[in-house]
Design a protein around this motif. Structure first.
Motif, PDB file in Angstrom:
ATOM      1  N   LEU A  72    -100.180  69.721 -37.669  1.00 44.68           N
ATOM      2  CA  LEU A  72     -99.786  68.840 -36.574  1.00 44.68           C
ATOM      3  C   LEU A  72    -100.680  67.601 -36.493  1.00 44.68           C
ATOM      4  O   LEU A  72    -100.532  66.782 -35.595  1.00 44.68           O
ATOM      5  CB  LEU A  72     -99.855  69.593 -35.237  1.00 44.68           C
ATOM      6  N   GLY A  73    -101.621  67.492 -37.424  1.00 45.98           N
ATOM      7  CA  GLY A  73    -102.533  66.358 -37.424  1.00 45.98           C
ATOM      8  C   GLY A  73    -103.732  66.532 -36.512  1.00 45.98           C
ATOM      9  O   GLY A  73    -104.393  65.566 -36.155  1.00 45.98           O
ATOM     10  N   CYS A  74    -104.013  67.774 -36.119  1.00 48.53           N
ATOM     11  CA  CYS A  74    -105.132  68.063 -35.216  1.00 48.53           C
ATOM     12  C   CYS A  74    -106.388  68.443 -35.992  1.00 48.53           C
ATOM     13  O   CYS A  74    -106.306  68.891 -37.129  1.00 48.53           O
ATOM     14  CB  CYS A  74    -104.789  69.236 -34.299  1.00 48.53           C
TER      15      CYS A  74
ATOM     16  N   LYS B 243     -98.144  67.534 -30.646  1.00 47.89           N
ATOM     17  CA  LYS B 243     -97.018  66.954 -31.396  1.00 47.89           C
ATOM     18  C   LYS B 243     -96.500  65.700 -30.693  1.00 47.89           C
ATOM     19  O   LYS B 243     -96.277  64.676 -31.334  1.00 47.89           O
ATOM     20  CB  LYS B 243     -95.898  67.984 -31.545  1.00 47.89           C
ATOM     21  N   MET B 244     -96.317  65.789 -29.378  1.00 55.06           N
ATOM     22  CA  MET B 244     -95.843  64.632 -28.619  1.00 55.06           C
ATOM     23  C   MET B 244     -96.830  63.464 -28.745  1.00 55.06           C
ATOM     24  O   MET B 244     -96.422  62.329 -28.942  1.00 55.06           O
ATOM     25  CB  MET B 244     -95.672  64.995 -27.139  1.00 55.06           C
ATOM     26  N   TRP B 245     -98.114  63.775 -28.640  1.00 54.15           N
ATOM     27  CA  TRP B 245     -99.145  62.737 -28.704  1.00 54.15           C
ATOM     28  C   TRP B 245     -99.139  62.054 -30.075  1.00 54.15           C
ATOM     29  O   TRP B 245     -99.197  60.828 -30.161  1.00 54.15           O
ATOM     30  CB  TRP B 245    -100.502  63.349 -28.407  1.00 54.15           C
ATOM     31  N   GLN B 246     -99.063  62.861 -31.123  1.00 57.46           N
ATOM     32  CA  GLN B 246     -99.042  62.293 -32.469  1.00 57.46           C
ATOM     33  C   GLN B 246     -97.771  61.470 -32.694  1.00 57.46           C
ATOM     34  O   GLN B 246     -97.821  60.430 -33.346  1.00 57.46           O
ATOM     35  CB  GLN B 246     -99.169  63.395 -33.528  1.00 57.46           C
TER      36      GLN B 246
ATOM     37  N   GLY C 236     -99.090  59.282 -35.498  1.00 57.90           N
ATOM     38  CA  GLY C 236    -100.033  60.075 -36.283  1.00 57.90           C
ATOM     39  C   GLY C 236    -101.391  59.428 -36.456  1.00 57.90           C
ATOM     40  O   GLY C 236    -102.219  59.911 -37.222  1.00 57.90           O
ATOM     41  N   GLU C 237    -101.650  58.330 -35.748  1.00 57.52           N
ATOM     42  CA  GLU C 237    -102.901  57.589 -35.897  1.00 57.52           C
ATOM     43  C   GLU C 237    -104.013  58.109 -34.985  1.00 57.52           C
ATOM     44  O   GLU C 237    -105.170  57.747 -35.162  1.00 57.52           O
ATOM     45  CB  GLU C 237    -102.667  56.111 -35.589  1.00 57.52           C
ATOM     46  N   ALA C 238    -103.680  58.908 -33.987  1.00 56.35           N
ATOM     47  CA  ALA C 238    -104.671  59.382 -33.024  1.00 56.35           C
ATOM     48  C   ALA C 238    -105.491  60.535 -33.601  1.00 56.35           C
ATOM     49  O   ALA C 238    -105.003  61.319 -34.406  1.00 56.35           O
ATOM     50  CB  ALA C 238    -103.978  59.850 -31.745  1.00 56.35           C
ATOM     51  N   VAL C 239    -106.735  60.613 -33.159  1.00 56.64           N
ATOM     52  CA  VAL C 239    -107.552  61.785 -33.459  1.00 56.64           C
ATOM     53  C   VAL C 239    -107.308  62.771 -32.325  1.00 56.64           C
ATOM     54  O   VAL C 239    -107.540  62.449 -31.157  1.00 56.64           O
ATOM     55  CB  VAL C 239    -109.054  61.437 -33.544  1.00 56.64           C
ATOM     56  N   VAL C 240    -106.805  63.957 -32.667  1.00 56.89           N
ATOM     57  CA  VAL C 240    -106.514  64.975 -31.672  1.00 56.89           C
ATOM     58  C   VAL C 240    -107.355  66.207 -31.986  1.00 56.89           C
ATOM     59  O   VAL C 240    -107.175  66.835 -33.027  1.00 56.89           O
ATOM     60  CB  VAL C 240    -105.013  65.353 -31.650  1.00 56.89           C
TER      61      VAL C 240
END
Length: 142
Positions: free
Chosen positions: A75-77, A45-48, A53-57
Motif C-alpha cells: 500500500l506504499g506504507c 490507501k485513500m491517502w496514497q 503515492g508521493e506521501a510518506v505513510v
C-alpha cells in the motif's frame, strides 16, 4: 433508497484545487496511522490515492509479521511497530502534520493514553483524527 457515505477524514484532506482539478495538500503530505488494521489500511490507501503515492505513510501496528509487513508495503506504507515508534528518534512527538488514530480499544489497557500519545505526534500543521469503524460506515437514508 439512497446510500450516503460519510467520511470524517475531511479535516485531513483540507485541500486546494490545482489547475488539473486534483487535490493538493494544505500541509505536508506525510501521515502516521496509529492502528494500521482494516480501517487503518483503508485510510492509507485513500491517502496514497489523494497524494498520487508521493506521501510518506507510517503504519503503526502492535505486532508485525511478514504477511502484514508485505501488505502494508504494497500500500506504499512504512510499517512500524508500537515499540519501534517509542524507540526511534525519527518518530518523535510533534513530528507529523497528519495523524490518524484508528486502533480499537480491545486489547489495550490504556486506550485513553494511547490516543493521547498519538495526538502528541501531531505538530498542529495539518490534521489529527480519531476514527472508529463507524466513522467510515455507509448509512442509509430514505
Amino acid at each position: 433508497m439512497t446510500t450516503r457515505h460519510y467520511c470524517l477524514l475531511a479535516p485531513l484532506f483540507a485541500v486546494v484545487m490545482t489547475s488539473n482539478g486534483l487535490a493538493a495538500p494544505a500541509a505536508s503530505a506525510d501521515l502516521i496511522i496509529v492502528g494500521a488494521g482494516v480501517l487503518g489500511r483503508r485510510v492509507a490507501k485513500m491517502w496514497q490515492d489523494v497524494h498520487d503515492g508521493e506521501a510518506v505513510v507510517y503504519a503503526v501496528t502492535r505486532t508485525l509479521d511478514a504477511e502484514r509487513k508485505a501488505e502494508l508495503e504494497s500500500l506504499g506504507c512504512r510499517p512500524v511497530t508500537q515499540q519501534e515508534l517509542q524507540d526511534k528518534s525519527y518518530l518523535h512527538n510533534g513530528a507529523y502534520s497528519n495523524v490518524v488514530f484508528c486502533a480499537p480499544p480491545s486489547g489495550n489497557d490504556d486506550y485513553a493514553g494511547a490516543v493521547q500519545s498519538a495526538v502528541q505526534l501531531w505538530n498542529g500543521a495539518g490534521g489529527s483524527a480519531h476514527l472508529g469503524a463507524e466513522s467510515l460506515a455507509a448509512r442509509s437514508a430514505s
